[in-house]
Scaffold this motif. Structure first.
Motif, PDB file in Angstrom:
ATOM      1  N   LEU A 113     -18.904   1.613   6.942  1.00 40.52           N
ATOM      2  CA  LEU A 113     -19.802   0.767   7.733  1.00 40.52           C
ATOM      3  C   LEU A 113     -21.238   0.820   7.222  1.00 40.52           C
ATOM      4  N   HIS A 114     -21.724   2.003   6.862  1.00 41.56           N
ATOM      5  CA  HIS A 114     -23.110   2.092   6.369  1.00 41.56           C
ATOM      6  C   HIS A 114     -23.260   1.374   5.026  1.00 41.56           C
ATOM      7  N   ILE A 128     -22.975  -4.596  11.979  1.00 40.81           N
ATOM      8  CA  ILE A 128     -21.828  -4.311  11.122  1.00 40.81           C
ATOM      9  C   ILE A 128     -20.748  -3.538  11.866  1.00 40.81           C
ATOM     10  N   GLN A 129     -21.096  -2.885  12.980  1.00 35.81           N
ATOM     11  CA  GLN A 129     -20.081  -2.214  13.797  1.00 35.81           C
ATOM     12  C   GLN A 129     -19.003  -3.184  14.253  1.00 35.81           C
ATOM     13  N   TRP A 130     -19.367  -4.468  14.359  1.00 36.69           N
ATOM     14  CA  TRP A 130     -18.396  -5.468  14.800  1.00 36.69           C
ATOM     15  C   TRP A 130     -17.307  -5.712  13.765  1.00 36.69           C
ATOM     16  N   VAL A 131     -17.492  -5.230  12.543  1.00 37.59           N
ATOM     17  CA  VAL A 131     -16.413  -5.288  11.564  1.00 37.59           C
ATOM     18  C   VAL A 131     -15.214  -4.480  12.069  1.00 37.59           C
ATOM     19  N   SER A 132     -15.488  -3.341  12.692  1.00 40.47           N
ATOM     20  CA  SER A 132     -14.428  -2.535  13.302  1.00 40.47           C
ATOM     21  C   SER A 132     -14.106  -3.006  14.704  1.00 40.47           C
ATOM     22  N   THR A 133     -15.150  -3.289  15.500  1.00 42.51           N
ATOM     23  CA  THR A 133     -14.938  -3.671  16.896  1.00 42.51           C
ATOM     24  C   THR A 133     -14.178  -4.989  17.005  1.00 42.51           C
ATOM     25  N   LEU A 185      -9.087   7.496   0.593  1.00 45.71           N
ATOM     26  CA  LEU A 185      -8.993   6.279  -0.208  1.00 45.71           C
ATOM     27  C   LEU A 185     -10.269   5.456  -0.088  1.00 45.71           C
ATOM     28  N   GLY A 186     -10.806   5.368   1.136  1.00 52.11           N
ATOM     29  CA  GLY A 186     -12.055   4.642   1.329  1.00 52.11           C
ATOM     30  C   GLY A 186     -13.208   5.259   0.560  1.00 52.11           C
ATOM     31  N   GLY A 187     -13.280   6.585   0.588  1.00 51.40           N
ATOM     32  CA  GLY A 187     -14.339   7.271  -0.148  1.00 51.40           C
ATOM     33  C   GLY A 187     -14.239   7.054  -1.645  1.00 51.40           C
ATOM     34  N   LEU A 188     -13.012   7.084  -2.185  1.00 49.09           N
ATOM     35  CA  LEU A 188     -12.816   6.844  -3.618  1.00 49.09           C
ATOM     36  C   LEU A 188     -13.233   5.427  -4.005  1.00 49.09           C
ATOM     37  N   ILE A 189     -12.870   4.453  -3.185  1.00 52.96           N
ATOM     38  CA  ILE A 189     -13.231   3.064  -3.475  1.00 52.96           C
ATOM     39  C   ILE A 189     -14.744   2.891  -3.454  1.00 52.96           C
ATOM     40  N   LEU A 190     -15.389   3.422  -2.414  1.00 54.24           N
ATOM     41  CA  LEU A 190     -16.838   3.250  -2.291  1.00 54.24           C
ATOM     42  C   LEU A 190     -17.594   3.976  -3.402  1.00 54.24           C
ATOM     43  N   GLN A 191     -17.012   5.056  -3.898  1.00 54.26           N
ATOM     44  CA  GLN A 191     -17.698   5.828  -4.937  1.00 54.26           C
ATOM     45  C   GLN A 191     -17.557   5.195  -6.317  1.00 54.26           C
ATOM     46  N   HIS A 192     -16.442   4.498  -6.563  1.00 51.13           N
ATOM     47  CA  HIS A 192     -16.166   4.021  -7.917  1.00 51.13           C
ATOM     48  C   HIS A 192     -16.033   2.504  -8.040  1.00 51.13           C
ATOM     49  N   LEU A 193     -15.831   1.774  -6.925  1.00 51.30           N
ATOM     50  CA  LEU A 193     -15.571   0.344  -6.977  1.00 51.30           C
ATOM     51  C   LEU A 193     -16.456  -0.399  -5.992  1.00 51.30           C
ATOM     52  N   HIS A 194     -16.407  -1.718  -6.044  1.00 50.23           N
ATOM     53  CA  HIS A 194     -17.115  -2.558  -5.079  1.00 50.23           C
ATOM     54  C   HIS A 194     -16.403  -2.489  -3.731  1.00 50.23           C
ATOM     55  N   TRP A 195     -17.172  -2.639  -2.638  1.00 46.99           N
ATOM     56  CA  TRP A 195     -16.589  -2.503  -1.300  1.00 46.99           C
ATOM     57  C   TRP A 195     -15.443  -3.481  -1.048  1.00 46.99           C
TER      58      TRP A 195
END
Length: 482
Positions: free
Chosen positions: A40-41, A54-59, A160-170
């Motif tokens: 989210l951040h 952006i919280q509404w992406v989850s909500t 998996l989310g952390g790996l994507i955010l660290q190495h790839l586009h969101w």
């Protein structure tokens, strides 16, 4: 001469084909929520939006799930299971592709709602199709397989989310759904049995108008309690109160309409379903509530990154892998009561070290505790999910799937909300590392209290399964018009 008890636990190969087919399709849904939660951040920064927006992406996704889940049973009766599965999977695929192409916060929120509509049908429909195909045989073995993503999603999703955010586009957070959706669609076309005749039944419009916004209001209100002000916030207390009022009105309406209601609540007179739903609510609190605390403990108190915190939680997933197949086999023979009591006790033992932990506690000790905790979660979840369907007729399975799914969904939201409020209140006054550690310890004691309640309630579960002939649902029973 064949042993009837052995026959009752055997699973036809055609049933396993159905199990693995729907499992592939639903994997994307169950991992999607937890993958996005850690981003989210990043999304707020990349899409130039506030965190509140952006919280509404989850909500938005959560609310779409809540609105859609209640109509899954009616939609299956109208379209047939295979046709509905393919349609819902296509909707989720379209929502995933569109989300990956989003150009603003508003567009991403809208496309996440599309995903939620597809996911809200797929999750309860998965249980319905598998249970109807099984015909009451080997429910524990089957649930040990189809429950795997639901248990591992909150654990592996952040990694998996952390790996994507660290190495790839969101956007790759949504592209990873595409292979699951495409493979699931192809497998469903090939392996899911063709739909039989369907009976056109009118939608319970009044029931839908009460239950869908009621469930959405409860989920929305609970999701807002993590913000400053907690339950006293207008956007938390208001939706929560309105949702509870609407759900109470739905209960009154459904009990009057009996079998013609959107969801047949009279099924809760069936004690296996009622008791399993209550404990699935508590297991939702235990799993998702504590899963809020543990990553925060590692990040805020010990200074790890999101990815490091996710990796530290992997032992819990491994523990679940160890226990789920064993508990699935045992639940078909010794019943849910002993397994649930044992499982909740093991979860309690695995959570207890966190109630004494501070910034200097050995990480290997905590990882061992997480492994133990995972064993307990697998031991609890599988027999409870199987128990909810014990002894039901074929036409009762869709409503039972909706009831158990809502119990887990609301339980997870409630546990997350309550423990977030407790943690926020405790950390507000924390001015040192030791005080912050004390705040986390206090929150973990609450999680242990919820788990202890699960131990006590588990003693009220039905015991050893009855004779197989009495338990097998009447697979060929006609579906009454509703």
């Amino acid at each position: 001469m064949s042993d009837p008890k052995t026959e009752a636990t055997q699973v036809d190969p055609a049933v396993w084909r159905t199990v693995w087919t729907v499992l592939v399709g639903v994997m994307a849904v169950l991992f999607d929520t937890t993958i996005v939660a850690v981003a989210l951040h990043t999304l707020a920064s990349e899409l130039h939006a506030s965190v509140a927006t952006i919280q509404w992406v989850s909500t938005g996704y959560l609310l779409a799930l809540g609105v859609t889940i209640p109509i899954a049973g009616w939609a299956q009766r109208m379209l047939g299971g295979k046709r509905l599965w393919l349609a819902a999977l296509a909707v989720f695929l379209v929502g995933s592709v569109l989300s990956s192409l989003a150009w603003s916060a508003g567009s991403l929120i809208a496309f996440r709602v599309v995903q939620g509509v597809g996911g809200g049908v797929l999750v309860p429909l998965m249980s319905t199709m598998v249970m109807q195909a099984a015909g009451g045989r080997g429910l524990g073995k089957i649930m040990s397989v189809i429950s795997l993503p639901a248990v591992l999603g909150p654990i592996l999703g952040p990694v998996l989310g952390g790996l994507i955010l660290q190495h790839l586009h969101w956007s790759w957070m949504f592209w990873v759904n595409v292979p699951f959706c495409v493979a699931g669609f192809v497998l469903a076309v090939i392996f899911l049995p063709a739909d039989g005749p369907v009976r056109r039944a009118p939608l319970d419009v009044v029931g839908f108008a009460l239950m869908a916004p009621g469930l959405a209001g409860v989920l929305w209100g609970l999701s807002n309690t993590s913000k400053p002000g907690a339950f006293s916030r207008a956007d938390a207390f208001g939706p929560l109160l309105a949702g509870l009022v609407l759900l109470a009105a739905f209960v009154a309406w459904a009990l009057r309409r009996r079998g013609r209601a959107l969801v047949d609540l009279l099924l809760l007179r069936h004690w296996p379903l009622a008791s399993a739903s209550l404990l699935l609510f508590l297991s939702g609190i235990t799993l998702y509530g504590a899963m809020l605390l543990m990553p925060l403990y590692f990040q805020e108190l010990r200074g790890t990154t999101v990815l490091e915190a996710g990796l530290l939680l992997i032992p819990q997933g491994l523990g679940t892998l160890v226990s789920r197949s064993i508990s699935g086999r045992l639940s078909d023979t010794i019943g849910a009561r002993l397994l649930a009591v044992t499982g909740f006790l093991v979860v309690l033992a695995g959570t207890l070290p966190f109630a004494f932990a501070d910034v200097h506690t050995n990480e290997w000790v905590l990882m061992a505790a997480l492994f133990v905790r995972g064993i307990g979660l697998g031991t609890v979840t599988v027999p409870l999910m199987a128990l909810g369907f014990r002894g039901l007729e074929r036409h009762e399975v869709p409503d039972a799937s909706i009831i158990t799914r809502i119990a887990q969904q609301v339980g997870g939201s409630f546990g997350t909300a309550v423990l977030a409020v407790i943690l926020t209140g405790a950390t507000t006054a924390a001015t040192s590392a030791s005080a912050l550690a004390g705040a986390f310890r206090q929150s973990f004691w609450w999680a242990i209290g919820f788990t202890a309640a699960g131990v006590l309630i588990s003693f009220a579960l039905p015991g050893r399964p009855s004779a197989p002939a009495a338990e097998a649902p009447a697979v060929e029973a006609p579906v009454p018009a509703r």
